[in-house]
Design a protein around this motif. Structure first.
Motif, mmCIF file in Angstrom:
data_model
loop_
_atom_site.group_PDB
_atom_site.id
_atom_site.type_symbol
_atom_site.label_atom_id
_atom_site.label_comp_id
_atom_site.label_asym_id
_atom_site.label_seq_id
_atom_site.Cartn_x
_atom_site.Cartn_y
_atom_site.Cartn_z
ATOM 1 N N ASP A 1 0.692 -1.013 -0.072
ATOM 2 C CA ASP A 1 0.072 -0.039 -0.092
ATOM 3 C C ASP A 1 0.660 1.156 -0.029
ATOM 4 N N GLN A 2 2.075 1.021 0.688
ATOM 5 C CA GLN A 2 3.056 2.410 0.583
ATOM 6 C C GLN A 2 3.562 2.605 -0.583
ATOM 7 N N LEU A 3 3.733 1.768 -1.649
ATOM 8 C CA LEU A 3 4.589 1.853 -2.772
ATOM 9 C C LEU A 3 3.873 2.841 -3.671
ATOM 10 N N PRO A 4 4.496 3.449 -4.535
ATOM 11 C CA PRO A 4 3.757 4.316 -5.513
ATOM 12 C C PRO A 4 3.164 3.546 -6.396
ATOM 13 N N PRO A 5 2.217 4.040 -7.266
ATOM 14 C CA PRO A 5 1.378 3.519 -8.219
ATOM 15 C C PRO A 5 2.268 3.063 -9.625
ATOM 16 N N ALA A 6 1.756 2.039 -9.971
ATOM 17 C CA ALA A 6 2.808 1.428 -11.020
ATOM 18 C C ALA A 6 3.279 2.292 -12.273
ATOM 19 N N ASP A 7 2.337 3.298 -12.439
ATOM 20 C CA ASP A 7 2.541 4.270 -13.398
ATOM 21 C C ASP A 7 3.493 5.392 -13.251
ATOM 22 N N THR A 8 3.775 5.441 -12.133
ATOM 23 C CA THR A 8 4.643 6.583 -11.428
ATOM 24 C C THR A 8 5.681 6.775 -12.476
ATOM 25 N N GLN A 9 6.090 8.221 -12.543
ATOM 26 C CA GLN A 9 7.215 8.475 -13.594
ATOM 27 C C GLN A 9 8.355 9.107 -12.548
ATOM 28 N N TYR A 10 9.684 9.015 -12.904
ATOM 29 C CA TYR A 10 10.689 9.730 -12.202
ATOM 30 C C TYR A 10 11.450 10.460 -13.029
ATOM 31 N N LYS A 11 12.070 11.588 -12.685
ATOM 32 C CA LYS A 11 12.821 12.434 -13.220
ATOM 33 C C LYS A 11 14.250 12.803 -12.603
ATOM 34 N N LEU A 12 15.210 12.770 -13.162
ATOM 35 C CA LEU A 12 16.585 13.044 -12.707
ATOM 36 C C LEU A 12 16.862 14.359 -12.710
ATOM 37 N N GLN B 1 19.523 15.908 -10.723
ATOM 38 C CA GLN B 1 21.016 16.115 -10.649
ATOM 39 C C GLN B 1 21.544 15.175 -10.086
ATOM 40 N N MET B 2 22.777 14.600 -10.597
ATOM 41 C CA MET B 2 23.434 13.570 -10.359
ATOM 42 C C MET B 2 24.962 13.823 -10.652
ATOM 43 N N ASP B 3 25.574 14.071 -9.667
ATOM 44 C CA ASP B 3 26.988 14.497 -9.747
ATOM 45 C C ASP B 3 27.747 14.075 -8.627
ATOM 46 N N GLU B 4 29.137 14.335 -8.250
ATOM 47 C CA GLU B 4 29.786 14.002 -7.117
ATOM 48 C C GLU B 4 29.397 14.418 -5.962
ATOM 49 N N SER B 5 28.375 15.421 -6.013
ATOM 50 C CA SER B 5 27.915 15.915 -4.717
ATOM 51 C C SER B 5 26.540 15.798 -4.237
ATOM 52 N N ARG B 6 25.873 15.244 -5.276
ATOM 53 C CA ARG B 6 24.225 15.331 -4.976
ATOM 54 C C ARG B 6 23.709 14.462 -5.930
ATOM 55 N N PHE B 7 22.594 13.761 -5.530
ATOM 56 C CA PHE B 7 21.840 12.703 -6.310
ATOM 57 C C PHE B 7 20.553 13.344 -6.090
ATOM 58 N N LEU B 8 19.659 13.704 -7.029
ATOM 59 C CA LEU B 8 18.381 14.128 -6.867
ATOM 60 C C LEU B 8 17.344 13.985 -7.901
ATOM 61 N N PHE B 9 16.154 13.432 -7.320
ATOM 62 C CA PHE B 9 14.985 12.968 -8.606
ATOM 63 C C PHE B 9 13.766 13.317 -7.860
ATOM 64 N N SER B 10 12.780 13.428 -8.811
ATOM 65 C CA SER B 10 11.578 13.759 -8.337
ATOM 66 C C SER B 10 10.507 12.727 -9.049
ATOM 67 N N SER B 11 9.353 12.611 -8.380
ATOM 68 C CA SER B 11 8.345 11.696 -9.048
ATOM 69 C C SER B 11 7.159 12.394 -9.478
ATOM 70 N N SER B 12 6.415 11.801 -10.187
ATOM 71 C CA SER B 12 5.183 12.269 -10.732
ATOM 72 C C SER B 12 4.106 12.232 -9.683
ATOM 73 N N VAL B 13 4.188 11.727 -8.347
ATOM 74 C CA VAL B 13 3.464 11.687 -7.469
ATOM 75 C C VAL B 13 3.558 12.808 -6.345
ATOM 76 N N GLY B 14 4.650 13.562 -6.665
ATOM 77 C CA GLY B 14 5.059 14.714 -5.750
ATOM 78 C C GLY B 14 6.214 14.406 -4.804
ATOM 79 N N SER B 15 6.980 13.398 -4.784
ATOM 80 C CA SER B 15 8.000 13.088 -3.856
ATOM 81 C C SER B 15 9.253 13.514 -4.582
#
Length: 91
Positions: free
Chosen positions: A15-26, A28-42
């Motif tokens: 129940d805690q997992l995001p829906p199967a159709d959730t999309q993720y967007k990278l 930033q990814m470099d030596e100091s930070r890894f950051l992504f968002s999802s279509s469900v607002g996380s």
């Protein structure tokens, strides 16, 4: 007890997992930070400050928060028997 509770626990995880159709967007990814968002607002961030998870604009994990609430924690790393070793040396 494990066998009786396992189905309830596994359903709660599902129940805690995001829906199967959730999309993720990278973002930033470099030596100091890894950051992504999802279509469900996380927003997930891992950097020099550690791990931070935001859901709907609320920090759910990181920056001293757990499940959106502050949980300050003071920890005595050394036992009192080493206090003399921690004091600055006397000239």
């Amino acid at each position: 007890m494990f066998a009786r509770l396992a189905p309830t626990y596994l359903q709660r995880i599902k129940d805690q997992l995001p829906p199967a159709d959730t999309q993720y967007k990278l973002l930033q990814m470099d030596e100091s930070r890894f950051l992504f968002s999802s279509s469900v607002g996380s927003v997930f961030e891992f950097g020099s400050s550690g791990l931070i998870l935001n859901l709907g604009g609320i920090t759910w994990y990181g920056e001293g928060k757990l499940l959106g609430k502050d949980y300050p924690l003071q920890v005595g790393y050394f036992s009192p028997t080493v206090n003399g070793l921690l004091a600055p040396p006397q000239s």
